[in-house]
Design an enzyme around this catalytic site. Structure first.
Site, mmCIF file in Angstrom:
data_model
loop_
_atom_site.group_PDB
_atom_site.id
_atom_site.type_symbol
_atom_site.label_atom_id
_atom_site.label_comp_id
_atom_site.label_asym_id
_atom_site.label_seq_id
_atom_site.Cartn_x
_atom_site.Cartn_y
_atom_site.Cartn_z
ATOM 1 N N GLY A 157 19.616 31.885 32.103
ATOM 2 C CA GLY A 157 20.595 31.894 33.197
ATOM 3 C C GLY A 157 20.772 30.493 33.731
ATOM 4 N N ARG A 158 20.936 30.384 35.063
ATOM 5 C CA ARG A 158 21.166 29.059 35.671
ATOM 6 C C ARG A 158 20.010 28.103 35.369
ATOM 7 N NH1 ARG A 158 23.153 32.758 40.290
ATOM 8 N NH2 ARG A 158 21.001 33.411 40.104
ATOM 9 N N ILE A 159 18.769 28.527 35.667
ATOM 10 C CA ILE A 159 17.629 27.627 35.483
ATOM 11 C C ILE A 159 17.316 27.460 33.993
ATOM 12 C CG2 ILE A 159 15.184 27.251 36.033
ATOM 13 C CD1 ILE A 159 15.713 29.004 38.602
ATOM 14 N N ARG A 180 19.569 39.636 27.686
ATOM 15 C CA ARG A 180 20.070 40.946 27.241
ATOM 16 C C ARG A 180 21.489 40.801 26.710
ATOM 17 N NH1 ARG A 180 18.709 43.646 32.771
ATOM 18 N NH2 ARG A 180 19.774 41.707 33.251
ATOM 19 N N ILE A 239 7.471 30.282 34.784
ATOM 20 C CA ILE A 239 7.880 29.837 36.129
ATOM 21 C C ILE A 239 8.709 30.934 36.803
ATOM 22 C CG2 ILE A 239 7.834 27.357 35.627
ATOM 23 C CD1 ILE A 239 10.981 27.560 35.501
ATOM 24 N N ALA A 240 8.731 32.140 36.209
ATOM 25 C CA ALA A 240 9.621 33.194 36.720
ATOM 26 C C ALA A 240 8.918 34.037 37.789
ATOM 27 C CB ALA A 240 10.110 34.032 35.560
ATOM 28 N N ARG A 241 8.154 35.032 37.365
ATOM 29 C CA ARG A 241 7.340 35.842 38.261
ATOM 30 C C ARG A 241 6.105 36.288 37.486
ATOM 31 N NH1 ARG A 241 9.856 33.872 41.788
ATOM 32 N NH2 ARG A 241 11.099 34.873 43.411
ATOM 33 N N GLU A 270 -0.361 36.975 43.331
ATOM 34 C CA GLU A 270 -0.452 35.731 44.105
ATOM 35 C C GLU A 270 -0.359 36.001 45.607
ATOM 36 O OE1 GLU A 270 3.007 33.813 42.193
ATOM 37 O OE2 GLU A 270 3.979 33.807 44.177
ATOM 38 N N HIS A 288 2.905 28.304 42.648
ATOM 39 C CA HIS A 288 4.294 28.712 42.924
ATOM 40 C C HIS A 288 5.072 27.597 43.658
ATOM 41 C CE1 HIS A 288 7.006 32.473 43.563
ATOM 42 N NE2 HIS A 288 7.734 31.380 43.426
ATOM 43 N N ILE A 289 5.185 26.461 42.997
ATOM 44 C CA ILE A 289 5.813 25.295 43.648
ATOM 45 C C ILE A 289 7.011 24.748 42.863
ATOM 46 C CG2 ILE A 289 3.825 24.511 45.001
ATOM 47 C CD1 ILE A 289 3.176 22.555 42.665
HETATM 48 N N1 LIG Z 1 8.574 29.452 40.315
HETATM 49 C C1 LIG Z 1 9.521 29.286 41.239
HETATM 50 O O1 LIG Z 1 9.294 28.671 42.287
HETATM 51 C C2 LIG Z 1 10.890 29.815 40.999
HETATM 52 C C3 LIG Z 1 11.099 30.953 40.245
HETATM 53 N N2 LIG Z 1 12.364 31.429 40.042
HETATM 54 C C4 LIG Z 1 12.554 32.633 39.209
HETATM 55 O O2 LIG Z 1 13.513 32.335 38.192
HETATM 56 C C5 LIG Z 1 14.367 33.455 38.031
HETATM 57 C C6 LIG Z 1 15.665 33.032 37.387
HETATM 58 O O3 LIG Z 1 16.502 32.337 38.287
HETATM 59 P P1 LIG Z 1 18.012 31.956 37.865
HETATM 60 O O4 LIG Z 1 18.018 31.206 36.583
HETATM 61 O O5 LIG Z 1 18.673 31.368 39.041
HETATM 62 O O6 LIG Z 1 18.572 33.422 37.596
HETATM 63 P P2 LIG Z 1 19.816 33.879 36.718
HETATM 64 O O7 LIG Z 1 20.180 35.231 37.197
HETATM 65 O O8 LIG Z 1 20.857 32.808 36.686
HETATM 66 O O9 LIG Z 1 19.220 33.985 35.233
HETATM 67 C C7 LIG Z 1 18.400 35.000 34.804
HETATM 68 C C8 LIG Z 1 18.597 35.175 33.291
HETATM 69 O O10 LIG Z 1 17.639 36.116 32.803
HETATM 70 C C9 LIG Z 1 18.292 37.029 31.921
HETATM 71 N N3 LIG Z 1 17.579 38.315 31.987
HETATM 72 C C10 LIG Z 1 17.558 39.187 33.017
HETATM 73 N N4 LIG Z 1 16.776 40.237 32.709
HETATM 74 C C11 LIG Z 1 16.319 40.022 31.461
HETATM 75 C C12 LIG Z 1 15.486 40.762 30.572
HETATM 76 N N5 LIG Z 1 14.955 41.940 30.940
HETATM 77 N N6 LIG Z 1 15.229 40.235 29.334
HETATM 78 C C13 LIG Z 1 15.769 39.054 28.959
HETATM 79 N N7 LIG Z 1 16.572 38.313 29.764
HETATM 80 C C14 LIG Z 1 16.834 38.791 30.992
HETATM 81 C C15 LIG Z 1 19.733 37.113 32.435
HETATM 82 O O11 LIG Z 1 20.632 37.427 31.390
HETATM 83 P P3 LIG Z 1 20.991 38.967 31.041
HETATM 84 O O12 LIG Z 1 21.361 39.617 32.345
HETATM 85 O O13 LIG Z 1 22.117 38.849 30.058
HETATM 86 O O14 LIG Z 1 19.773 39.545 30.427
HETATM 87 C C16 LIG Z 1 19.978 35.690 32.923
HETATM 88 O O15 LIG Z 1 20.486 34.894 31.877
HETATM 89 C C17 LIG Z 1 14.467 34.039 39.449
HETATM 90 O O16 LIG Z 1 14.814 35.410 39.414
HETATM 91 C C18 LIG Z 1 13.089 33.799 40.025
HETATM 92 O O17 LIG Z 1 12.275 34.927 39.824
HETATM 93 C C19 LIG Z 1 13.444 30.800 40.563
HETATM 94 C C20 LIG Z 1 13.295 29.671 41.327
HETATM 95 C C21 LIG Z 1 12.005 29.089 41.626
HETATM 96 O O1 LIG Z 2 13.535 31.055 44.798
HETATM 97 C C1 LIG Z 2 12.650 31.720 44.231
HETATM 98 O O2 LIG Z 2 12.898 32.781 43.645
HETATM 99 C C2 LIG Z 2 11.248 31.245 44.241
HETATM 100 O O3 LIG Z 2 10.409 31.813 43.620
HETATM 101 C C3 LIG Z 2 10.866 30.020 45.015
HETATM 102 O O4 LIG Z 2 11.928 29.122 45.085
HETATM 103 C C4 LIG Z 2 10.422 30.151 46.430
HETATM 104 O O5 LIG Z 2 9.428 29.161 46.575
HETATM 105 C C5 LIG Z 2 9.896 31.404 47.030
HETATM 106 O O6 LIG Z 2 10.359 32.596 46.579
HETATM 107 C C6 LIG Z 2 10.062 31.273 48.544
HETATM 108 O O7 LIG Z 2 10.915 32.155 49.124
#
Ligand SMILES: NC(=O)C1=CN([C@@H]2O[C@H](COP(=O)(O)OP(=O)(O)OC[C@H]3O[C@@H](n4cnc5c(N)ncnc54)[C@H](OP(=O)(O)O)[C@@H]3O)[C@@H](O)[C@H]2O)C=CC1
Ligand SMILES: O=C(O)C(=O)[C@@H](O)[C@H](O)[C@H](O)CO
Length: 329
Positions: A157-159, A180, A239-241, A270, A288-289
């Site tokens: 996705g975006r990241i 997906r 870096i997701a969850r 966590e 988680h940073i």
């Molecule tokens: N560690 C941290 O501090 C941070 C963590 N995050 C995590 O990163 C995640 C992603 O952020 P962002 O990129 O903005 O989100 P987006 O919604 O832009 O991207 C998520 C991507 O994941 C894909 N996806 C969703 N479900 C599945 C699945 N079951 N299997 C395979 N691919 C899948 C989606 O495509 P499709 O729907 O086609 O499957 C999409 O391309 C956040 O939800 C957050 O949990 C974000 C910021 C900071």
């Molecule tokens: O944006 C997210 O999804 C994140 O995981 C991190 O940017 C945050 O640090 C955290 O969730 C604080 O709200």
């Protein structure tokens, strides 16, 4: 003067956010870095029209039923797995999040964690600080190359796309990904990215990074069977969850060198970290940073405030998650 809506700010936030919100709302704030218990949260939400929350605050259907005046929840995070979104929509509670403003910062961190993991940086620093650095030898802390290797992205996705750009343009990597749904051909060609099934992705990646949202569908979607498909030289970065990875299965694989190393910024329980991970040398652990730079955290905080102000003053919020319930009554 008309009565101003009441809003709970459930965590400590920048002073500029308090200034902005207090121009429109009657605010209830928590002292210091308090994390409210579910009972305290329910009590503090009584009579509130809005809640400004972060990823540490859980919103359930049961809580919403106990807080019938709540109309808007603004989370200072892009991920929203801590909020029961269908329950909010069913009760016509608007939810907003903070996408885009953290994308590049989070991608920087994801790439840094990948580098630190592949090049055994934490292991080297621990050894040095412990006074265990004795000499040079040809294979001393020899890790894996990053440049020119194959970067696998689960969740493009975006990241994920921002990480792909770093790998493709900066490090000459071959980028493969799985979502997906497949990206448009034009986007794939701009990123130099090839779409694969999840199993193919696991088999082909030298470095696999997880950037997909956490949901019932992605719970433990990297477990023993998936790790078994990976190369023994591969690194895994999350870096997701935390809940996306079965941590016990990962710890066992790392201990038995079935994959080379892992870099983890997120954990299932966590801030508690699975003890099985803590003693392994071949894992880099961060608390988680990934979005934690001052400019990005301020931008997230500000966007979350703008969302709340717009939603409760009859305007369209910049980044709603359930816009189908707009306009709010
Ligand atoms: N560690 C941290 O501090 C941070 C963590 N995050 C995590 O990163 C995640 C992603 O952020 P962002 O990129 O903005 O989100 P987006 O919604 O832009 O991207 C998520 C991507 O994941 C894909 N996806 C969703 N479900 C599945 C699945 N079951 N299997 C395979 N691919 C899948 C989606 O495509 P499709 O729907 O086609 O499957 C999409 O391309 C956040 O939800 C957050 O949990 C974000 C910021 C900071
Ligand atoms: O944006 C997210 O999804 C994140 O995981 C991190 O940017 C945050 O640090 C955290 O969730 C604080 O709200």
């Amino acid at each position: 003067m008309t009565k101003r809506p009441k809003v709970l700010v459930a965590r400590r936030v920048p002073a500029a956010v308090i200034d902005k919100l207090s121009r429109h709302f009657e605010l209830d704030t928590v002292p210091g870095d308090t994390v409210l218990t579910p009972d305290e949260l329910r009590a503090r939400l009584q009579g509130k029209a809005g809640a400004y929350i972060t990823g540490t605050v859980r919103i359930t259907g049961e809580l919403l039923d106990a807080c019938p005046e709540l109309r808007v929840i603004s989370t200072m995070s892009v991920g929203y797995n801590h909020i029961d979104l269908p329950a909010c929509t069913a009760r016509r509670v608007l939810v907003t999040n903070t996408p885009d403003v953290l994308t590049e910062t989070t991608a920087d961190f994801g790439f840094a964690l990948l580098m630190a993991t592949a090049r055994r940086m934490s292991e080297g620093e621990r050894l040095l600080r412990d006074g265990r650095w004795e000499s040079w030898s040809w294979d001393f802390l020899a890790g894996a190359d990053v440049h020119g290797t194959t970067l696998g992205i689960l969740g493009m996705g975006r990241i994920g796309q921002a990480i792909a750009r770093r790998g493709h343009f900066g490090f000459g990597m071959k980028v493969i990904y799985h979502n997906r749904s497949r990206l448009p051909a034009e986007t794939e060609s701009q990123l130099g990215a090839r779409y694969l099934s999840k199993d193919e992705l696991l088999r082909e990646a030298d470095h696999l990074i997880l950037v997909l949202p956490y949901s019932a569908a992605s719970h433990h979607c990297i477990g023993a069977a998936e790790i078994a498909l990976m190369k023994p030289t591969a690194t895994l970065v999350n870096i997701a969850r935390g809940g996306i990875v079965d941590e016990d299965a990962l710890a066992a694989a790392l201990r038995e060198h079935r994959i080379a190393a892992a870099g983890l910024d997120v954990f299932e329980g966590e801030p508690r970290v699975n003890p099985a991970l803590l003693t392994l040398p071949n894992v880099v652990l961060t608390p988680h940073i990934a979005s934690a730079t001052m400019p990005t955290r301020l931008a997230m905080a500000d966007l979350a405030a703008d969302n709340l102000v717009a939603a409760l003053t009859g305007a369209t919020p910049p980044t709603p998650l359930n816009p189908e319930i707009l306009p709010l009554q």
